[in-house]
Design a protein around this motif. Structure first.
Motif, PDB file in Angstrom:
ATOM      1  N   THR A 104       0.798  -1.233   0.000  1.00  0.00           N
ATOM      2  CA  THR A 104       0.000   0.000   0.000  1.00  0.00           C
ATOM      3  C   THR A 104       0.833   1.288   0.000  1.00  0.00           C
ATOM      4  OG1 THR A 104      -0.253   0.059   2.422  1.00  0.00           O
ATOM      5  CG2 THR A 104      -1.929  -1.164   1.179  1.00  0.00           C
ATOM      6  N   HIS A 105       2.153   1.154  -0.148  1.00  0.00           N
ATOM      7  CA  HIS A 105       2.968   2.372  -0.315  1.00  0.00           C
ATOM      8  C   HIS A 105       4.362   2.041  -0.840  1.00  0.00           C
ATOM      9  CE1 HIS A 105       4.571   6.370   0.215  1.00  0.00           C
ATOM     10  NE2 HIS A 105       5.544   5.901   0.972  1.00  0.00           N
ATOM     11  N   ILE A 106       4.641   2.509  -2.040  1.00  0.00           N
ATOM     12  CA  ILE A 106       5.960   2.277  -2.642  1.00  0.00           C
ATOM     13  C   ILE A 106       6.225   3.338  -3.709  1.00  0.00           C
ATOM     14  CG2 ILE A 106       5.001   0.603  -4.313  1.00  0.00           C
ATOM     15  CD1 ILE A 106       7.716  -0.973  -3.963  1.00  0.00           C
ATOM     16  N   HIS A 107       7.525   3.644  -3.916  1.00  0.00           N
ATOM     17  CA  HIS A 107       7.947   4.636  -4.918  1.00  0.00           C
ATOM     18  C   HIS A 107       8.688   3.914  -6.027  1.00  0.00           C
ATOM     19  CE1 HIS A 107       7.624   8.156  -2.018  1.00  0.00           C
ATOM     20  NE2 HIS A 107       7.662   7.139  -1.169  1.00  0.00           N
ATOM     21  N   TYR A 108       8.088   3.823  -7.221  1.00  0.00           N
ATOM     22  CA  TYR A 108       8.822   3.103  -8.280  1.00  0.00           C
ATOM     23  C   TYR A 108      10.097   3.825  -8.729  1.00  0.00           C
ATOM     24  CZ  TYR A 108       8.096   5.102 -12.996  1.00  0.00           C
ATOM     25  OH  TYR A 108       8.162   5.865 -14.122  1.00  0.00           O
ATOM     26  N   THR A 139      -0.255  10.139   0.068  1.00  0.00           N
ATOM     27  CA  THR A 139       0.777  11.060   0.532  1.00  0.00           C
ATOM     28  C   THR A 139       1.490  10.476   1.749  1.00  0.00           C
ATOM     29  OG1 THR A 139       1.220  13.398   1.043  1.00  0.00           O
ATOM     30  CG2 THR A 139      -0.721  12.422   2.086  1.00  0.00           C
ATOM     31  N   HIS A 140       2.379  11.275   2.340  1.00  0.00           N
ATOM     32  CA  HIS A 140       3.093  10.889   3.569  1.00  0.00           C
ATOM     33  C   HIS A 140       2.545  11.682   4.750  1.00  0.00           C
ATOM     34  CE1 HIS A 140       6.011   9.907   0.340  1.00  0.00           C
ATOM     35  NE2 HIS A 140       6.325   8.889   1.114  1.00  0.00           N
ATOM     36  N   LEU A 141       2.651  11.091   5.940  1.00  0.00           N
ATOM     37  CA  LEU A 141       2.121  11.732   7.150  1.00  0.00           C
ATOM     38  C   LEU A 141       2.936  11.341   8.371  1.00  0.00           C
ATOM     39  CD1 LEU A 141      -0.234  13.149   8.780  1.00  0.00           C
ATOM     40  CD2 LEU A 141      -1.342  10.904   8.829  1.00  0.00           C
ATOM     41  N   ALA A 197       1.123   7.315   4.203  1.00  0.00           N
ATOM     42  CA  ALA A 197       2.254   6.469   4.584  1.00  0.00           C
ATOM     43  C   ALA A 197       2.790   6.903   5.940  1.00  0.00           C
ATOM     44  CB  ALA A 197       3.356   6.555   3.535  1.00  0.00           C
ATOM     45  N   HIS A 198       3.086   5.922   6.777  1.00  0.00           N
ATOM     46  CA  HIS A 198       3.785   6.048   8.066  1.00  0.00           C
ATOM     47  C   HIS A 198       2.862   6.326   9.251  1.00  0.00           C
ATOM     48  CE1 HIS A 198       7.150   5.585   5.512  1.00  0.00           C
ATOM     49  NE2 HIS A 198       6.917   6.721   4.888  1.00  0.00           N
ATOM     50  N   GLY A 199       2.513   7.585   9.534  1.00  0.00           N
ATOM     51  CA  GLY A 199       1.644   7.867  10.669  1.00  0.00           C
ATOM     52  C   GLY A 199       2.220   7.361  11.984  1.00  0.00           C
ATOM     53  N   THR A 254       6.037  -1.361   1.581  1.00  0.00           N
ATOM     54  CA  THR A 254       7.500  -1.552   1.600  1.00  0.00           C
ATOM     55  C   THR A 254       8.200  -0.206   1.626  1.00  0.00           C
ATOM     56  OG1 THR A 254       7.623  -1.589  -0.806  1.00  0.00           O
ATOM     57  CG2 THR A 254       7.366  -3.726   0.311  1.00  0.00           C
ATOM     58  N   ASP A 255       7.585   0.830   1.022  1.00  0.00           N
ATOM     59  CA  ASP A 255       8.193   2.159   0.907  1.00  0.00           C
ATOM     60  C   ASP A 255       9.587   2.131   0.287  1.00  0.00           C
ATOM     61  OD1 ASP A 255       8.234   4.943   1.050  1.00  0.00           O
ATOM     62  OD2 ASP A 255       9.023   4.967   3.103  1.00  0.00           O
ATOM     63  N   VAL A 256       9.834   1.203  -0.615  1.00  0.00           N
ATOM     64  CA  VAL A 256      11.069   1.288  -1.413  1.00  0.00           C
ATOM     65  C   VAL A 256      11.103   2.653  -2.083  1.00  0.00           C
ATOM     66  CG1 VAL A 256      12.126   0.445  -3.569  1.00  0.00           C
ATOM     67  CG2 VAL A 256      11.241  -1.190  -1.864  1.00  0.00           C
TER      68      VAL A 256
HETATM   69 FE    FE Z   1       7.308   6.891   0.955  1.00  0.00          FE
END
Ligand code: FE
Ligand code: GUN
Length: 433
Positions: free
Chosen positions: A75-79, A230-232, A269-271, A320-322
Protein backbone atom coordinates in the motif's frame (compact mmCIF):
# COMPACT_ATOMS: atom_id res chain seq x y z
CA UNK A 1 -10.48 -18.30 -21.24
CA UNK A 2 -9.94 -21.94 -20.33
CA UNK A 3 -10.71 -23.19 -16.88
CA UNK A 4 -7.70 -24.28 -14.82
CA UNK A 5 -7.38 -25.75 -11.34
CA UNK A 6 -4.58 -25.53 -8.77
CA UNK A 7 -4.17 -28.26 -6.17
CA UNK A 8 -2.17 -27.19 -3.11
CA UNK A 9 -2.39 -26.27 0.54
CA UNK A 10 -4.45 -23.11 0.26
CA UNK A 11 -4.70 -20.32 2.83
CA UNK A 12 -6.46 -16.99 2.76
CA UNK A 13 -7.60 -14.35 5.18
CA UNK A 14 -11.34 -13.70 5.43
CA UNK A 15 -11.51 -11.19 8.30
CA UNK A 16 -9.36 -9.08 10.63
CA UNK A 17 -8.17 -11.18 13.60
CA UNK A 18 -8.49 -8.02 15.74
CA UNK A 19 -12.23 -8.08 15.04
CA UNK A 20 -13.18 -11.76 14.93
CA UNK A 21 -10.32 -13.56 16.68
CA UNK A 22 -7.64 -15.61 15.00
CA UNK A 23 -9.62 -18.80 14.35
CA UNK A 24 -12.42 -17.05 12.47
CA UNK A 25 -10.03 -14.86 10.46
CA UNK A 26 -8.83 -17.39 7.89
CA UNK A 27 -9.73 -20.42 5.79
CA UNK A 28 -7.24 -23.21 5.22
CA UNK A 29 -7.45 -26.29 3.03
CA UNK A 30 -4.57 -28.68 3.62
CA UNK A 31 -5.38 -30.42 0.33
CA UNK A 32 -7.23 -27.64 -1.44
CA UNK A 33 -8.31 -26.81 -4.94
CA UNK A 34 -8.58 -23.36 -6.51
CA UNK A 35 -10.56 -23.29 -9.74
CA UNK A 36 -9.90 -20.32 -12.01
CA UNK A 37 -11.76 -19.27 -15.13
CA UNK A 38 -11.95 -16.00 -17.05
CA UNK A 39 -9.31 -14.52 -14.76
CA UNK A 40 -11.52 -15.01 -11.71
CA UNK A 41 -11.84 -17.45 -8.85
CA UNK A 42 -14.63 -19.84 -9.76
CA UNK A 43 -14.41 -22.07 -6.69
CA UNK A 44 -12.24 -22.80 -3.67
CA UNK A 45 -12.45 -25.79 -1.33
CA UNK A 46 -11.27 -29.28 -0.44
CA UNK A 47 -9.67 -30.97 -3.43
CA UNK A 48 -11.49 -34.25 -2.87
CA UNK A 49 -14.99 -32.81 -3.22
CA UNK A 50 -14.21 -30.22 -5.92
CA UNK A 51 -12.28 -32.64 -8.12
CA UNK A 52 -15.36 -34.85 -8.33
CA UNK A 53 -17.37 -32.06 -10.00
CA UNK A 54 -14.57 -30.65 -12.16
CA UNK A 55 -15.50 -30.70 -15.88
CA UNK A 56 -13.61 -33.47 -17.69
CA UNK A 57 -10.41 -32.31 -19.35
CA UNK A 58 -9.74 -29.44 -16.94
CA UNK A 59 -6.00 -29.05 -16.40
CA UNK A 60 -5.00 -29.51 -12.74
CA UNK A 61 -1.67 -27.97 -11.67
CA UNK A 62 -0.21 -29.51 -8.50
CA UNK A 63 1.88 -27.46 -6.07
CA UNK A 64 3.57 -29.53 -3.35
CA UNK A 65 5.55 -28.47 -0.27
CA UNK A 66 4.15 -25.01 -0.10
CA UNK A 67 1.21 -22.74 0.14
CA UNK A 68 -1.10 -21.06 -2.36
CA UNK A 69 -2.37 -17.71 -1.10
CA UNK A 70 -3.65 -14.39 -2.45
CA UNK A 71 -1.09 -12.09 -4.06
CA UNK A 72 0.49 -9.56 -1.71
CA UNK A 73 -0.68 -5.96 -1.61
CA UNK A 74 1.83 -3.14 -1.09
CA UNK A 75 0.00 0.00 0.00
CA UNK A 76 2.97 2.37 -0.31
CA UNK A 77 5.96 2.28 -2.64
CA UNK A 78 7.95 4.64 -4.92
CA UNK A 79 8.82 3.10 -8.28
CA UNK A 80 11.35 5.87 -9.19
CA UNK A 81 13.38 4.95 -6.10
CA UNK A 82 14.09 1.40 -7.32
CA UNK A 83 17.63 2.37 -8.39
CA UNK A 84 18.52 4.19 -5.15
CA UNK A 85 17.38 1.62 -2.56
CA UNK A 86 19.92 1.22 0.26
CA UNK A 87 21.32 4.78 0.27
CA UNK A 88 23.58 5.19 3.27
CA UNK A 89 23.49 7.21 6.42
CA UNK A 90 20.65 9.75 6.57
CA UNK A 91 17.30 10.38 8.17
CA UNK A 92 14.30 11.55 6.16
CA UNK A 93 14.95 15.18 5.22
CA UNK A 94 18.64 14.79 4.36
CA UNK A 95 17.91 11.47 2.63
CA UNK A 96 15.41 13.28 0.38
CA UNK A 97 17.80 16.10 -0.50
CA UNK A 98 20.98 14.06 -0.88
CA UNK A 99 19.70 10.94 -2.61
CA UNK A 100 16.03 10.97 -3.54
CA UNK A 101 15.61 14.22 -5.43
CA UNK A 102 18.66 13.66 -7.66
CA UNK A 103 17.44 10.12 -8.46
CA UNK A 104 13.94 11.39 -9.31
CA UNK A 105 15.43 14.05 -11.62
CA UNK A 106 16.43 11.26 -14.04
CA UNK A 107 12.75 10.68 -14.81
CA UNK A 108 12.64 13.77 -16.98
CA UNK A 109 13.93 11.23 -19.54
CA UNK A 110 10.98 9.00 -20.60
CA UNK A 111 13.32 6.19 -21.70
CA UNK A 112 14.78 6.03 -18.22
CA UNK A 113 11.26 5.95 -16.80
CA UNK A 114 10.25 3.06 -19.07
CA UNK A 115 13.35 1.07 -18.11
CA UNK A 116 12.85 1.55 -14.37
CA UNK A 117 9.11 0.87 -14.58
CA UNK A 118 9.84 -2.49 -16.18
CA UNK A 119 12.47 -3.44 -13.59
CA UNK A 120 10.11 -2.30 -10.83
CA UNK A 121 7.09 -4.30 -11.99
CA UNK A 122 9.20 -7.42 -12.48
CA UNK A 123 10.63 -7.01 -8.99
CA UNK A 124 7.14 -6.70 -7.47
CA UNK A 125 6.04 -9.89 -9.24
CA UNK A 126 9.22 -11.80 -8.27
CA UNK A 127 8.26 -10.99 -4.68
CA UNK A 128 4.65 -12.08 -5.05
CA UNK A 129 3.16 -8.58 -4.97
CA UNK A 130 0.26 -8.32 -7.41
CA UNK A 131 -1.16 -4.89 -6.46
CA UNK A 132 0.46 -1.71 -5.18
CA UNK A 133 -0.22 1.95 -4.51
CA UNK A 134 2.70 3.65 -6.24
CA UNK A 135 4.36 7.07 -6.30
CA UNK A 136 5.69 8.36 -9.61
CA UNK A 137 7.80 11.51 -9.88
CA UNK A 138 6.70 15.06 -10.68
CA UNK A 139 7.05 14.17 -14.39
CA UNK A 140 3.84 13.22 -16.20
CA UNK A 141 5.72 10.72 -18.37
CA UNK A 142 6.87 8.79 -15.28
CA UNK A 143 3.26 7.81 -14.67
CA UNK A 144 2.67 6.88 -18.31
CA UNK A 145 5.66 4.53 -18.07
CA UNK A 146 4.39 2.95 -14.87
CA UNK A 147 0.83 2.41 -16.06
CA UNK A 148 2.03 1.05 -19.42
CA UNK A 149 4.16 -1.56 -17.69
CA UNK A 150 1.28 -2.54 -15.39
CA UNK A 151 -1.25 -2.64 -18.23
CA UNK A 152 0.94 -4.99 -20.28
CA UNK A 153 0.66 -7.60 -17.53
CA UNK A 154 -2.98 -6.88 -16.66
CA UNK A 155 -2.19 -5.93 -13.05
CA UNK A 156 -4.49 -4.12 -10.63
CA UNK A 157 -2.36 -1.09 -9.81
CA UNK A 158 -2.81 2.43 -8.47
CA UNK A 159 -0.42 5.29 -9.21
CA UNK A 160 -0.05 9.00 -9.60
CA UNK A 161 2.14 11.95 -10.45
CA UNK A 162 3.86 13.72 -7.58
CA UNK A 163 2.61 17.23 -6.83
CA UNK A 164 5.43 19.39 -5.46
CA UNK A 165 5.61 23.17 -5.88
CA UNK A 166 7.96 24.33 -3.11
CA UNK A 167 10.83 23.29 -0.83
CA UNK A 168 12.37 21.09 -3.51
CA UNK A 169 14.92 21.75 -6.27
CA UNK A 170 13.63 23.79 -9.24
CA UNK A 171 14.28 20.85 -11.56
CA UNK A 172 11.70 18.80 -9.63
CA UNK A 173 8.83 21.22 -9.04
CA UNK A 174 5.54 21.86 -10.82
CA UNK A 175 3.05 24.63 -10.04
CA UNK A 176 -0.43 24.42 -8.56
CA UNK A 177 -1.84 25.00 -12.05
CA UNK A 178 0.47 22.67 -14.05
CA UNK A 179 0.22 19.94 -11.42
CA UNK A 180 -3.56 20.10 -11.60
CA UNK A 181 -3.64 20.04 -15.41
CA UNK A 182 -1.05 17.25 -15.73
CA UNK A 183 -2.94 15.15 -13.16
CA UNK A 184 -6.20 15.66 -15.03
CA UNK A 185 -4.60 14.51 -18.28
CA UNK A 186 -3.29 11.37 -16.59
CA UNK A 187 -6.66 10.67 -14.98
CA UNK A 188 -8.40 10.96 -18.35
CA UNK A 189 -5.83 8.62 -19.91
CA UNK A 190 -5.51 5.94 -17.24
CA UNK A 191 -8.07 6.05 -14.43
CA UNK A 192 -10.46 3.11 -14.84
CA UNK A 193 -8.58 1.75 -17.87
CA UNK A 194 -8.41 -2.05 -17.44
CA UNK A 195 -7.37 -2.67 -13.84
CA UNK A 196 -5.74 0.73 -13.26
CA UNK A 197 -6.69 3.54 -10.88
CA UNK A 198 -5.29 7.02 -10.36
CA UNK A 199 -4.09 8.53 -7.07
CA UNK A 200 -3.80 12.28 -6.52
CA UNK A 201 -0.29 12.39 -5.03
CA UNK A 202 0.94 15.46 -3.15
CA UNK A 203 4.40 14.34 -1.95
CA UNK A 204 3.86 15.62 1.62
CA UNK A 205 2.65 18.84 3.21
CA UNK A 206 6.05 20.62 3.26
CA UNK A 207 6.53 20.44 -0.53
CA UNK A 208 3.15 21.90 -1.51
CA UNK A 209 1.82 25.44 -1.16
CA UNK A 210 -1.66 26.09 0.21
CA UNK A 211 -2.72 26.73 -3.37
CA UNK A 212 -1.49 23.32 -4.55
CA UNK A 213 -3.05 21.41 -1.64
CA UNK A 214 -6.34 23.20 -2.32
CA UNK A 215 -6.23 22.21 -6.00
CA UNK A 216 -5.42 18.60 -5.03
CA UNK A 217 -8.44 18.56 -2.72
CA UNK A 218 -10.61 19.90 -5.52
CA UNK A 219 -9.30 17.40 -8.06
CA UNK A 220 -9.88 14.48 -5.69
CA UNK A 221 -13.61 15.12 -5.78
CA UNK A 222 -13.91 15.73 -9.52
CA UNK A 223 -13.81 12.06 -10.58
CA UNK A 224 -15.27 8.90 -9.06
CA UNK A 225 -12.97 6.43 -7.37
CA UNK A 226 -9.83 8.57 -7.25
CA UNK A 227 -7.29 7.84 -4.53
CA UNK A 228 -5.25 10.30 -2.47
CA UNK A 229 -1.74 9.18 -1.59
CA UNK A 230 0.78 11.06 0.53
CA UNK A 231 3.09 10.89 3.57
CA UNK A 232 2.12 11.73 7.15
CA UNK A 233 3.95 12.11 10.43
CA UNK A 234 6.99 10.01 9.60
CA UNK A 235 9.87 11.85 11.26
CA UNK A 236 10.05 14.23 14.25
CA UNK A 237 11.90 17.00 12.37
CA UNK A 238 9.36 16.72 9.57
CA UNK A 239 6.44 17.06 12.04
CA UNK A 240 8.02 20.22 13.53
CA UNK A 241 8.60 21.63 10.06
CA UNK A 242 4.95 21.11 9.12
CA UNK A 243 3.86 22.89 12.30
CA UNK A 244 6.03 25.89 11.42
CA UNK A 245 4.85 25.95 7.78
CA UNK A 246 1.14 25.69 8.69
CA UNK A 247 0.80 27.50 12.05
CA UNK A 248 -2.94 27.95 11.49
CA UNK A 249 -3.49 24.16 11.54
CA UNK A 250 -3.76 22.16 14.77
CA UNK A 251 -1.33 19.45 13.58
CA UNK A 252 0.04 17.53 10.63
CA UNK A 253 -3.14 15.62 9.75
CA UNK A 254 -5.16 18.80 10.10
CA UNK A 255 -3.24 20.30 7.17
CA UNK A 256 -4.57 17.59 4.86
CA UNK A 257 -7.99 17.77 6.49
CA UNK A 258 -8.13 21.53 5.93
CA UNK A 259 -7.68 20.97 2.17
CA UNK A 260 -10.29 18.16 1.94
CA UNK A 261 -7.73 15.41 1.39
CA UNK A 262 -9.18 12.90 3.87
CA UNK A 263 -11.46 10.31 2.28
CA UNK A 264 -12.24 6.60 2.09
CA UNK A 265 -9.64 6.34 -0.65
CA UNK A 266 -6.94 8.36 1.13
CA UNK A 267 -3.80 6.48 2.10
CA UNK A 268 -1.18 8.06 4.33
CA UNK A 269 2.25 6.47 4.58
CA UNK A 270 3.78 6.05 8.07
CA UNK A 271 1.64 7.87 10.67
CA UNK A 272 4.17 7.15 13.41
CA UNK A 273 3.87 10.29 15.51
CA UNK A 274 0.09 10.75 15.67
CA UNK A 275 -1.99 11.81 18.66
CA UNK A 276 -5.31 10.18 19.64
CA UNK A 277 -7.36 12.92 17.98
CA UNK A 278 -5.56 12.36 14.70
CA UNK A 279 -6.17 8.60 14.85
CA UNK A 280 -9.82 9.25 15.56
CA UNK A 281 -10.09 11.60 12.60
CA UNK A 282 -8.47 9.02 10.30
CA UNK A 283 -11.01 6.42 11.44
CA UNK A 284 -13.92 8.84 11.11
CA UNK A 285 -13.06 9.68 7.51
CA UNK A 286 -12.30 6.07 6.50
CA UNK A 287 -8.71 6.99 5.65
CA UNK A 288 -5.95 4.38 5.84
CA UNK A 289 -2.36 4.23 7.05
CA UNK A 290 0.42 2.32 5.29
CA UNK A 291 2.66 0.66 7.90
CA UNK A 292 6.19 0.65 6.48
CA UNK A 293 8.46 -1.12 8.99
CA UNK A 294 11.63 -1.57 6.92
CA UNK A 295 11.60 2.09 5.94
CA UNK A 296 10.82 3.30 9.46
CA UNK A 297 13.77 1.34 10.82
CA UNK A 298 16.13 2.21 7.96
CA UNK A 299 15.54 5.98 8.22
CA UNK A 300 15.36 5.80 12.04
CA UNK A 301 11.87 7.31 11.90
CA UNK A 302 10.31 5.44 14.81
CA UNK A 303 8.08 2.54 15.81
CA UNK A 304 4.55 2.34 14.37
CA UNK A 305 1.91 1.64 17.00
CA UNK A 306 -0.42 -0.89 15.35
CA UNK A 307 -2.48 -1.70 18.49
CA UNK A 308 -3.29 2.01 18.84
CA UNK A 309 -4.59 2.07 15.26
CA UNK A 310 -6.69 -1.03 15.96
CA UNK A 311 -8.16 0.60 19.06
CA UNK A 312 -9.22 3.62 17.04
CA UNK A 313 -10.49 1.50 14.14
CA UNK A 314 -8.08 2.94 11.57
CA UNK A 315 -7.60 0.88 8.39
CA UNK A 316 -3.99 -0.28 8.05
CA UNK A 317 -2.14 -1.85 5.14
CA UNK A 318 1.51 -2.76 4.71
CA UNK A 319 3.96 -0.76 2.65
CA UNK A 320 7.50 -1.55 1.60
CA UNK A 321 8.19 2.16 0.91
CA UNK A 322 11.07 1.29 -1.41
CA UNK A 323 13.58 3.15 -1.73
CA UNK A 324 13.52 4.15 1.97
CA UNK A 325 12.29 0.62 2.58
CA UNK A 326 14.99 -1.99 2.16
CA UNK A 327 13.07 -4.80 0.46
CA UNK A 328 10.42 -5.37 -2.17
CA UNK A 329 9.39 -8.48 -0.25
CA UNK A 330 6.18 -8.29 1.77
CA UNK A 331 7.46 -11.39 3.64
CA UNK A 332 10.57 -9.48 4.71
CA UNK A 333 8.37 -6.49 5.53
CA UNK A 334 6.38 -8.73 7.89
CA UNK A 335 9.60 -10.00 9.44
CA UNK A 336 10.49 -6.42 10.36
CA UNK A 337 6.89 -5.61 11.39
CA UNK A 338 7.08 -8.39 13.96
CA UNK A 339 10.27 -6.91 15.42
CA UNK A 340 8.77 -3.40 15.52
CA UNK A 341 5.92 -4.84 17.60
CA UNK A 342 8.35 -6.75 19.85
CA UNK A 343 10.22 -3.53 20.61
CA UNK A 344 6.92 -2.14 21.92
CA UNK A 345 6.09 -5.23 23.99
CA UNK A 346 3.40 -6.37 21.57
CA UNK A 347 2.89 -9.42 19.39
CA UNK A 348 2.06 -9.76 15.72
CA UNK A 349 0.42 -13.12 15.08
CA UNK A 350 1.13 -14.78 11.72
CA UNK A 351 -2.58 -14.58 10.90
CA UNK A 352 -2.67 -10.84 11.54
CA UNK A 353 0.40 -10.62 9.31
CA UNK A 354 -1.37 -12.62 6.62
CA UNK A 355 -4.33 -10.25 6.92
CA UNK A 356 -2.16 -7.13 6.63
CA UNK A 357 -0.37 -8.51 3.58
CA UNK A 358 -3.57 -9.42 1.72
CA UNK A 359 -7.16 -8.65 2.79
CA UNK A 360 -6.19 -5.78 5.12
CA UNK A 361 -4.30 -4.12 2.27
CA UNK A 362 -7.27 -4.67 -0.04
CA UNK A 363 -9.58 -3.08 2.54
CA UNK A 364 -7.27 -0.12 3.02
CA UNK A 365 -7.48 0.37 -0.76
CA UNK A 366 -11.23 -0.33 -0.90
CA UNK A 367 -10.62 -3.20 -3.30
CA UNK A 368 -11.65 -6.08 -1.04
CA UNK A 369 -14.59 -6.93 -3.32
CA UNK A 370 -12.02 -7.81 -6.03
CA UNK A 371 -8.66 -8.76 -4.49
CA UNK A 372 -7.07 -9.71 -1.16
CA UNK A 373 -8.85 -13.04 -0.72
CA UNK A 374 -9.71 -16.04 -2.87
CA UNK A 375 -13.47 -15.73 -2.47
CA UNK A 376 -15.32 -16.95 -5.58
CA UNK A 377 -15.88 -14.05 -7.98
CA UNK A 378 -12.68 -12.31 -6.94
CA UNK A 379 -9.91 -11.66 -9.42
CA UNK A 380 -7.48 -14.58 -9.55
CA UNK A 381 -4.35 -12.83 -8.22
CA UNK A 382 -2.38 -15.41 -6.23
CA UNK A 383 1.06 -16.75 -5.37
CA UNK A 384 2.62 -20.17 -4.92
CA UNK A 385 4.99 -20.08 -1.95
CA UNK A 386 7.68 -22.71 -1.44
CA UNK A 387 8.44 -24.26 1.99
CA UNK A 388 11.61 -25.79 0.53
CA UNK A 389 13.05 -22.69 -1.13
CA UNK A 390 16.36 -22.71 0.77
CA UNK A 391 18.20 -25.42 2.72
CA UNK A 392 17.54 -23.57 5.99
CA UNK A 393 13.84 -23.04 5.28
CA UNK A 394 13.45 -26.70 4.30
CA UNK A 395 15.27 -27.88 7.44
CA UNK A 396 13.30 -25.53 9.69
CA UNK A 397 9.99 -26.65 8.16
CA UNK A 398 10.72 -30.24 9.20
CA UNK A 399 10.39 -29.07 12.80
CA UNK A 400 7.34 -26.89 12.13
CA UNK A 401 4.21 -29.01 12.41
CA UNK A 402 1.34 -26.56 12.78
CA UNK A 403 0.06 -24.09 10.19
CA UNK A 404 0.73 -21.05 12.37
CA UNK A 405 4.31 -22.16 12.97
CA UNK A 406 4.91 -22.79 9.26
CA UNK A 407 3.37 -19.46 8.37
CA UNK A 408 5.52 -17.63 10.91
CA UNK A 409 8.72 -19.28 9.67
CA UNK A 410 7.75 -18.44 6.07
CA UNK A 411 7.26 -14.79 7.01
CA UNK A 412 10.44 -14.57 9.04
CA UNK A 413 12.87 -16.39 6.75
CA UNK A 414 11.08 -15.93 3.42
CA UNK A 415 11.76 -13.46 0.65
CA UNK A 416 11.67 -13.55 -3.17
CA UNK A 417 13.20 -17.03 -3.12
CA UNK A 418 10.03 -18.33 -1.47
CA UNK A 419 7.88 -17.20 -4.41
CA UNK A 420 7.68 -20.06 -6.90
CA UNK A 421 5.13 -18.36 -9.15
CA UNK A 422 2.86 -15.33 -9.28
CA UNK A 423 -0.50 -15.08 -11.09
CA UNK A 424 -2.52 -12.00 -12.04
CA UNK A 425 -6.08 -12.31 -13.31
CA UNK A 426 -5.41 -16.02 -13.75
CA UNK A 427 -2.28 -15.58 -15.89
CA UNK A 428 1.20 -16.56 -14.75
CA UNK A 429 3.21 -13.32 -14.57
CA UNK A 430 6.28 -14.69 -12.81
CA UNK A 431 7.84 -18.11 -12.55
CA UNK A 432 11.00 -18.67 -10.50
CA UNK A 433 13.89 -20.24 -12.45
FE1 FE B 1 7.31 6.89 0.95
N1 GUN C 1 8.36 12.01 2.65
C1 GUN C 1 8.32 12.79 1.54
N2 GUN C 1 8.83 12.15 0.47
C2 GUN C 1 9.21 10.94 0.90
C3 GUN C 1 9.80 9.81 0.25
O1 GUN C 1 10.10 9.80 -0.95
N3 GUN C 1 10.03 8.71 1.04
C4 GUN C 1 9.70 8.69 2.36
N4 GUN C 1 9.95 7.59 3.06
N5 GUN C 1 9.16 9.73 2.99
C5 GUN C 1 8.91 10.84 2.27
Amino acid sequence: SARKAYRASILHSIADPAEVGIEASYEYFDDGLLIVSDGQVEALGEAESLLAELPAGTEVVEHANGLLMPGFIDTHIHYPQTGMIAAYGEQLLDWLNNYTFPAEREFENPEHAAEVADVFIRELLRNGTTSALVFGTVHKASVDAFFSAAEQRNLRMIGGKVLMDRNAPDYLTDTAESGYQDSRELIERWHGKGRLHYAVTPRFAPTSTDEQLASAGQLLHEYDGLYMHTHLSENRDEVEWVKSLFPQCSGYLDVYDHFNLLSERSVFAHGIHLCDDECQRLAQTGSAIAFCPTSNLFLGSGLFNLPKMEQHGVNVGLGTDVGAGTSFSILQTLNEAYKVMQLQGAKLSPFKSLYLATLGGARALRLDDRIGSLAPGNEADFVLLDYHCTPLMQYRMQQARTLDERLFVLMTLGDDRAVRATFAAGQCVHQRD
